[in-house]
Structures are given as C-alpha cells and as structure tokens.
Design an enzyme around this catalytic site. Structure first.
Site, PDB file in Angstrom:
ATOM      1  CD  GLU A   1       2.571 -11.322 -22.613  1.00  9.18           C
ATOM      2  OE1 GLU A   1       3.551 -11.869 -22.083  1.00  9.18           O
ATOM      3  OE2 GLU A   1       2.093 -10.239 -22.218  1.00  9.18           O
TER       4      GLU A   1
ATOM      5  CG  PHE B   1       2.608  -0.222 -23.195  1.00  9.76           C
ATOM      6  CD1 PHE B   1       1.322  -0.431 -22.709  1.00  9.76           C
ATOM      7  CD2 PHE B   1       2.826  -0.388 -24.560  1.00  9.76           C
ATOM      8  CE1 PHE B   1       0.288  -0.780 -23.558  1.00  9.76           C
ATOM      9  CE2 PHE B   1       1.788  -0.730 -25.414  1.00  9.76           C
ATOM     10  CZ  PHE B   1       0.526  -0.918 -24.905  1.00  9.76           C
TER      11      PHE B   1
ATOM     12  CG  HIS C   1       7.593 -14.053 -23.726  1.00  5.11           C
ATOM     13  ND1 HIS C   1       6.769 -15.148 -23.904  1.00  5.11           N
ATOM     14  CD2 HIS C   1       6.787 -13.050 -23.276  1.00  5.11           C
ATOM     15  CE1 HIS C   1       5.518 -14.829 -23.558  1.00  5.11           C
ATOM     16  NE2 HIS C   1       5.507 -13.567 -23.177  1.00  5.11           N
TER      17      HIS C   1
HETATM   18  P1  FAD Z   1       5.383 -10.933  -7.360  1.00  2.00           P
HETATM   19  O1  FAD Z   1       6.509 -11.806  -7.771  1.00  2.00           O
HETATM   20  O2  FAD Z   1       4.451 -11.459  -6.336  1.00  2.00           O
HETATM   21  O3  FAD Z   1       5.933  -9.537  -6.908  1.00  2.00           O
HETATM   22  C1  FAD Z   1       6.728  -8.739  -7.766  1.00  2.00           C
HETATM   23  C2  FAD Z   1       7.547  -7.763  -6.978  1.00  2.00           C
HETATM   24  O4  FAD Z   1       6.698  -6.877  -6.240  1.00  2.00           O
HETATM   25  C3  FAD Z   1       8.433  -8.424  -5.954  1.00  2.00           C
HETATM   26  O5  FAD Z   1       9.639  -8.857  -6.535  1.00  2.00           O
HETATM   27  C4  FAD Z   1       8.602  -7.325  -4.962  1.00  2.00           C
HETATM   28  O6  FAD Z   1       9.635  -6.482  -5.358  1.00  2.00           O
HETATM   29  C5  FAD Z   1       7.276  -6.599  -5.005  1.00  2.00           C
HETATM   30  N1  FAD Z   1       6.379  -7.107  -3.941  1.00  2.00           N
HETATM   31  C6  FAD Z   1       5.540  -8.152  -4.036  1.00  2.00           C
HETATM   32  N2  FAD Z   1       4.886  -8.335  -2.857  1.00  2.00           N
HETATM   33  C7  FAD Z   1       5.326  -7.374  -2.038  1.00  2.00           C
HETATM   34  C8  FAD Z   1       5.054  -7.024  -0.693  1.00  2.00           C
HETATM   35  N3  FAD Z   1       4.185  -7.715   0.061  1.00  2.00           N
HETATM   36  N4  FAD Z   1       5.695  -5.965  -0.160  1.00  2.00           N
HETATM   37  C9  FAD Z   1       6.575  -5.254  -0.885  1.00  2.00           C
HETATM   38  N5  FAD Z   1       6.875  -5.551  -2.170  1.00  2.00           N
HETATM   39  C10 FAD Z   1       6.285  -6.580  -2.733  1.00  2.00           C
HETATM   40  N6  FAD Z   1      -0.136  -8.613 -15.196  1.00  2.00           N
HETATM   41  C11 FAD Z   1      -1.420  -8.981 -15.355  1.00  2.00           C
HETATM   42  O7  FAD Z   1      -2.308  -8.437 -14.679  1.00  2.00           O
HETATM   43  N7  FAD Z   1      -1.787  -9.954 -16.266  1.00  2.00           N
HETATM   44  C12 FAD Z   1      -0.873 -10.601 -17.014  1.00  2.00           C
HETATM   45  O8  FAD Z   1      -1.226 -11.462 -17.799  1.00  2.00           O
HETATM   46  C13 FAD Z   1       0.518 -10.249 -16.852  1.00  2.00           C
HETATM   47  N8  FAD Z   1       1.475 -10.881 -17.561  1.00  2.00           N
HETATM   48  C14 FAD Z   1       2.798 -10.590 -17.321  1.00  2.00           C
HETATM   49  C15 FAD Z   1       3.789 -11.321 -18.001  1.00  2.00           C
HETATM   50  C16 FAD Z   1       5.139 -11.057 -17.783  1.00  2.00           C
HETATM   51  C17 FAD Z   1       6.177 -11.872 -18.494  1.00  2.00           C
HETATM   52  C18 FAD Z   1       5.519 -10.020 -16.867  1.00  2.00           C
HETATM   53  C19 FAD Z   1       6.965  -9.701 -16.636  1.00  2.00           C
HETATM   54  C20 FAD Z   1       4.549  -9.283 -16.203  1.00  2.00           C
HETATM   55  C21 FAD Z   1       3.180  -9.565 -16.410  1.00  2.00           C
HETATM   56  N9  FAD Z   1       2.161  -8.888 -15.724  1.00  2.00           N
HETATM   57  C22 FAD Z   1       0.838  -9.237 -15.911  1.00  2.00           C
HETATM   58  C23 FAD Z   1       2.508  -7.806 -14.793  1.00  2.00           C
HETATM   59  C24 FAD Z   1       2.664  -8.327 -13.351  1.00  2.00           C
HETATM   60  O9  FAD Z   1       1.442  -8.864 -12.903  1.00  2.00           O
HETATM   61  C25 FAD Z   1       3.058  -7.139 -12.492  1.00  2.00           C
HETATM   62  O10 FAD Z   1       4.389  -6.779 -12.767  1.00  2.00           O
HETATM   63  C26 FAD Z   1       2.797  -7.312 -11.009  1.00  2.00           C
HETATM   64  O11 FAD Z   1       2.878  -6.022 -10.418  1.00  2.00           O
HETATM   65  C27 FAD Z   1       3.812  -8.225 -10.317  1.00  2.00           C
HETATM   66  O12 FAD Z   1       3.584  -9.537 -10.632  1.00  2.00           O
HETATM   67  P2  FAD Z   1       4.632 -10.679 -10.189  1.00  2.00           P
HETATM   68  O13 FAD Z   1       4.038 -11.951 -10.571  1.00  2.00           O
HETATM   69  O14 FAD Z   1       5.976 -10.359 -10.634  1.00  2.00           O
HETATM   70  O15 FAD Z   1       4.501 -10.502  -8.597  1.00  2.00           O
END
Ligand code: FAD
Length: 281
Positions: free
Chosen positions: A14, A213, A263
C-alpha cells in the site's frame, strides 16, 4: 460475487499518493520498482480523508499501471455524491483498474456527528450496481474491532453486510496480536463469511510514529513491544532490525494459520518491507 476463502497466497503493498507528478514518478522509480521485484499481486493507493487526494490517487494509480503494475485505488464517498463516484469508476475502468478497495474512509477533522453519513456497505452496493463484476472489491476488516463499533458482534455484522453487498475479499487493520486474527477467522467462519481475509501488516521502524498511527486507528501495540522499542529509541538501526525480526515472526505465524496473503502498509518506503518479504522467502 463473493468468492470462496481460498485463493493463492499473495502479497500486496500500500502507498499513499505523493502530492505532485514529480513525487509520483519518484515513488514508481525509487520504491515501486524495488518492491515490484518481489512479485506483488498489486499495489494499492490510499484515498485521503474525506476524498482529499482524489486526483493524486488517480494519478498515482495511472503511473503504476503505466509502469506495468496492477494498481488498486482506495475509494470512499468523502465529499462526493453518487454521480461523482460513478464517473470515477468509469475512469478507473478506462485506465485498466481491475480491483478497488472500498471504504467508508476516515473523516477530516471537524466532520463530527456526520462521520456516519456514509458507510462502506453502501459504496460496495453502488460499485456493484454501476460496474457489475468489472472490479474485484476489497473491504476493510478489524480483528481488534473498529474503534467506532459498539461491540465485536456489531462490528462483525457490519463486515458481513459489506461482504453480502458484493465484496470479494478483505484486508485487515494492522495488529501485532496473532490471537486476534485467529479468533476473527473463527468468528467470521461461524458467521458464514467465506471471503479471503488478508492481514494488513505494518512494518515497525519508529516507536513514536507507530504509537501515533495506532492510537488513531485503534490498533493495539502490546506493552512488551512498546517497552523493547522504548529501550532502543536512540538506536535507529537497532529499532529497524528489531522491527524486521518481530514483524517477520508475526507474518510467519499468520501464514501458518492459513492467511491467504499479506498486505503491507509501506508508508511509501521499501527497506523494512522488502527485508521482511525476503525473510519470508
Ligand atoms: P465501515 O465498514 O462502513 O464501518 C466500519 C465500522 O465502523 C463498522 O464495522 C462499525 O463498527 C462502525 N460503524 C460504521 N457505521 C456505523 C454507524 N452508523 N453506527 C455505529 N457504528 C458504525 N481511510 C481513508 O480515509 N483512506 C484510505 O485509503 C483508507 N484505507 C484503508 C485501508 C485498509 C485496509 C483499512 C483497514 C483501513 C483504511 N482506511 C482508510 C481507514 C478506514 O477508512 C477507517 O477505518 C474508517 O473509520 C472505517 O472504514 P470502513 O470502510 O471499515 O467503514
């Protein structure tokens, strides 16, 4: 188009997008070529909080593809509406992208109560509705539980919904506790989640950066690890060597547990990551 959990062991790296074209060219020449020699399945490129690096992510992905590598953009809704995302997806298809990492995304500071306005499940649905099976979709998973989650079961349910919406695989937040991953694999299997779950691996090169981080993303740095790294704080090379050793061991144990790949969060550096991969053979 959820696939089965088995898939050939693969590594991926990444990057975050450099600010300008010169930085992007340097990333390809100085870092991607070094890591490319290790035969990764793909490089992924992050999307800044709230979509703030939209152009940089696209351009970096393009530079990597032009250099002959498979590249997967990270994508989140950020400030974009659905039409913006659809046209971005069309651009990526034209550029030769075949895989997307779909996320809710971190929110820029000040987003406050609106931070749940979007979620990754809705984005996965949008990609599938608009692009069909054009892209493999990876989503994020959290063996140590997402910091916003109301509990481990709640978090698992969110993960399942993303997979049911059409994700093909997941990449985890990084962790240093192998038990968390083993337990997560068991819980996901019990929940009927069958996609490959690739551990995200953060090489260790600096204690302060690691703690910064980890506090932000909810990853736990075990006490013993903090203590040993603290002892080495004035010894840069000693810290790097120790970090390589610890993370190599972590990866070996994850692969022994059946991890379908690794990854690496490279932070745009190649040294520690490539030493770890070489140790793993
Ligand atoms: P979701 O799957 O939508 O939510 C994650 C968790 O948040 C859920 O499992 C739940 O526990 C909680 N949640 C979600 N919605 C709600 C709700 N309505 N009420 C209560 N709880 C809720 N961030 C960036 O900005 N840019 C990137 O490029 C990026 N790359 C990433 C790559 C990887 C492999 C990982 C693991 C993380 C990355 N992130 C990135 C961080 C990620 O965006 C954050 O962890 C974000 O807070 C959650 O994203 P998600 O897609 O897991 O969200």
């Amino acid at each position: 188009m959820s696939s089965t959990r088995q898939r050939a062991t693969q590594i991926s790296f990444e990057f975050f997008p450099p600010r300008d074209p010169a930085g992007q060219a340097k990333l390809v020449t100085n870092v991607a070529h070094k890591l490319g020699a290790l035969g990764p399945a793909y490089f992924s490129v992050t999307y800044g909080a709230g979509g703030t690096t939209k152009d940089g992510t696209q351009q970096t992905v393009r530079s990597l593809i032009e250099a002959g590598y498979a590249a997967a953009p990270h994508l989140s809704m950020g400030a974009d509406d659905s039409d913006d995302i659809r046209s971005l997806l069309d651009n990526y298809a034209t550029d030769g992208v075949t895989r997307i990492v779909a996320l809710r995304g971190d929110q820029p500071s000040g987003f406050g109560a609106h931070r749940f306005a979007h979620n990754a499940e809705a984005l996965v649905r949008l990609i599938r509705e608009h692009s069909g099976d054009q892209f493999e979709i990876e989503v994020a998973a959290y063996p140590e539980v997402h910091p916003d989650a109301q509990g481990a079961e709640f978090d698992l349910d969110f993960f399942k919904r993303k997979v049911d919406a059409g994700a093909d695989g997941a990449i985890t937040q990084y962790f240093y506790n192998v038990d968390a991953y083993e337990d997560f694999l068991e819980r996901t299997a019990q929940a009927g989640i069958n996609v490959p779950i690739v551990p995200g691996v953060m090489p260790i090169t600096n204690l302060d950066a690691l703690i910064r981080f980890s506090d932000k993303c909810g990853a736990e740095v075990p006490r013993w690890l903090r203590q040993v790294l603290a002892d080495k704080q004035d010894d840069e090379q000693g810290t790097i060597n120790f970090g390589v050793e610890v993370v190599t061991r972590l990866c070996q144990r994850l692969l022994a547990l059946g991890a379908p790949g690794l990854h690496f969060y490279t932070l745009n550096r190649w040294g520690a990551t490539s030493r770890i991969c070489q140790n793993l053979g």
